[in-house]
Design an enzyme around this catalytic site. Structure first.
Site, short mmCIF file in Angstrom:
data_model
loop_
_atom_site.label_atom_id
_atom_site.label_comp_id
_atom_site.label_asym_id
_atom_site.label_seq_id
_atom_site.Cartn_x
_atom_site.Cartn_y
_atom_site.Cartn_z
N TYR A 186 -4.84 5.27 9.04
CA TYR A 186 -4.62 5.88 10.35
C TYR A 186 -5.94 6.37 10.96
CZ TYR A 186 -2.01 8.77 13.77
OH TYR A 186 -1.49 9.32 14.91
N SER A 187 -6.80 6.93 10.14
CA SER A 187 -8.09 7.44 10.62
C SER A 187 -8.89 6.35 11.32
CB SER A 187 -8.88 8.02 9.44
OG SER A 187 -10.16 8.45 9.85
N ASP A 222 0.82 -1.20 0.00
CA ASP A 222 0.00 0.00 0.00
C ASP A 222 0.86 1.26 0.00
OD1 ASP A 222 -2.30 -1.43 -0.09
OD2 ASP A 222 -2.86 -1.14 2.00
N ASN A 252 -4.34 9.38 0.75
CA ASN A 252 -4.90 8.81 1.98
C ASN A 252 -5.29 9.88 2.98
OD1 ASN A 252 -5.10 6.06 1.71
ND2 ASN A 252 -3.52 5.56 3.18
N SER A 295 -7.80 3.77 12.95
CA SER A 295 -7.22 3.41 14.23
C SER A 295 -7.55 4.43 15.32
CB SER A 295 -5.69 3.26 14.11
OG SER A 295 -5.09 4.52 13.90
N THR A 345 -9.54 3.70 5.86
CA THR A 345 -9.16 2.40 6.42
C THR A 345 -7.71 2.40 6.90
OG1 THR A 345 -8.72 1.65 4.15
CG2 THR A 345 -10.83 1.03 5.12
#
Length: 294
Positions: A186-187, A73, A143, A189, A184
């Site tokens: 850092y946000s 990724d 991202n 988490s 899907t």
């Protein structure tokens, strides 16, 4: 049709992977170029790779119809950044861990090649973020854009405005401004919602806010975001996609909005976004079934 191959040369199995893919492309008489970053490993080349054509990154992107990103990724995000102004679809081959963006492994990519030839695939447009810091330094992310305290041990003060309307001021470790693609990452988490890629929205997720009532906020992608970040330390850390990071003086004024140009990802028609979620996040998996095997 010409394919442009952009490999992550730091991956352990990258040479073997490129050899397998090159051999498969040659079976179908598909034209391709390989990024010349691969030449750093030229001493390890087999005869298969010695006969291939290598081009500098920008020339490869310009001469290719589809870009093949090989790594994970992170590699996919870096490839998308390089392709951001060229309107070329990207296919991701995953050699990493999770693989939300890089949809294929080597075997499934080999099976996908006939679909590339027959154009039996879907082009999915993903929104990107652009912006600037203090009307000077440019920002770009597929991202997320993360504004945080950096090496300073204490929280920073964050003020949010949407379309010049004041939203809130609060203390936190930082804030994540994420696209649906980044939802899907850092946000997620930090408790942010999962947003389907077809949604034209942007998510703002506070990182460890000092008030429990400060929750993630979802806004229209047509709205413009202003963040004022202040630190007693005197510095603010800002990163784009976890790859392009800089330290700025406090207070910093960060302006973010949707880019006018989308990123194009090529997907198999045999796989849906929700199938990827089920497989990657183990949705529907009953962990009780595994207790007897421990």
């Amino acid at each position: 049709m010409i394919l442009g191959i952009i490999p992550n040369i730091t991956k352990t199995d990258i040479l073997k992977t490129i050899e397998v893919i090159v051999e498969e492309l040659q079976k179908y008489n598909l034209g391709f170029f390989i990024c010349d970053s691969m030449l750093k490993k030229k001493n390890e080349f087999s005869e298969k790779l010695n006969n291939c054509s290598f081009l500098p990154l920008k020339e490869l992107i310009n001469k290719s119809d589809i870009i093949i990103s090989i790594g994970g990724d992170g590699t996919m995000l870096n490839t998308a950044y390089e392709v951001r102004n060229d309107n070329k679809p990207i296919i991701g081959v995953n050699l990493g861990k999770l693989g939300f963006l890089a949809e294929f492994d080597v075997e499934s990519f080999k099976n996908f090649i006939p679909d590339i030839i027959s154009k039996n695939y879907t082009i999915e447009n993903r929104i990107a973020l652009i912006g600037n810091v203090n009307n000077k330094e440019e920002l770009y992310a597929i991202n997320d854009i993360v504004i945080d305290k950096g090496s300073w041990a204490k929280m920073i003060e964050i003020t949010i405005k949407i379309d010049d309307d004041y939203v809130s001021t609060f203390s936190a470790d930082g804030i994540i401004i994420a696209t649906p693609t980044g939802s899907t990452g850092y946000s997620l988490s930090t408790g942010g919602p999962i947003i389907t890629p077809k949604s034209n929205v942007i998510t703002l997720s506070p990182i460890a806010p000092h008030t429990l009532t400060m929750r993630p906020l979802v806004i229209s992608s047509n709205q413009k975001i202003t963040i004022i970040a202040q630190s007693q330390f005197g510095k603010i850390h800002i990163s784009c996609d976890g790859q392009r990071s800089n330290i700025y003086d406090s207070p910093s004024y960060i302006f973010v909005e949707k880019s006018k140009k989308d990123i194009q990802l090529a997907h198999s028609n045999n796989t849906s976004y929700f199938e990827i979620l089920r497989n990657k996040l183990f949705w529907g998996l009953d962990i009780r079934k595994f207790k007897n095997h421990q």
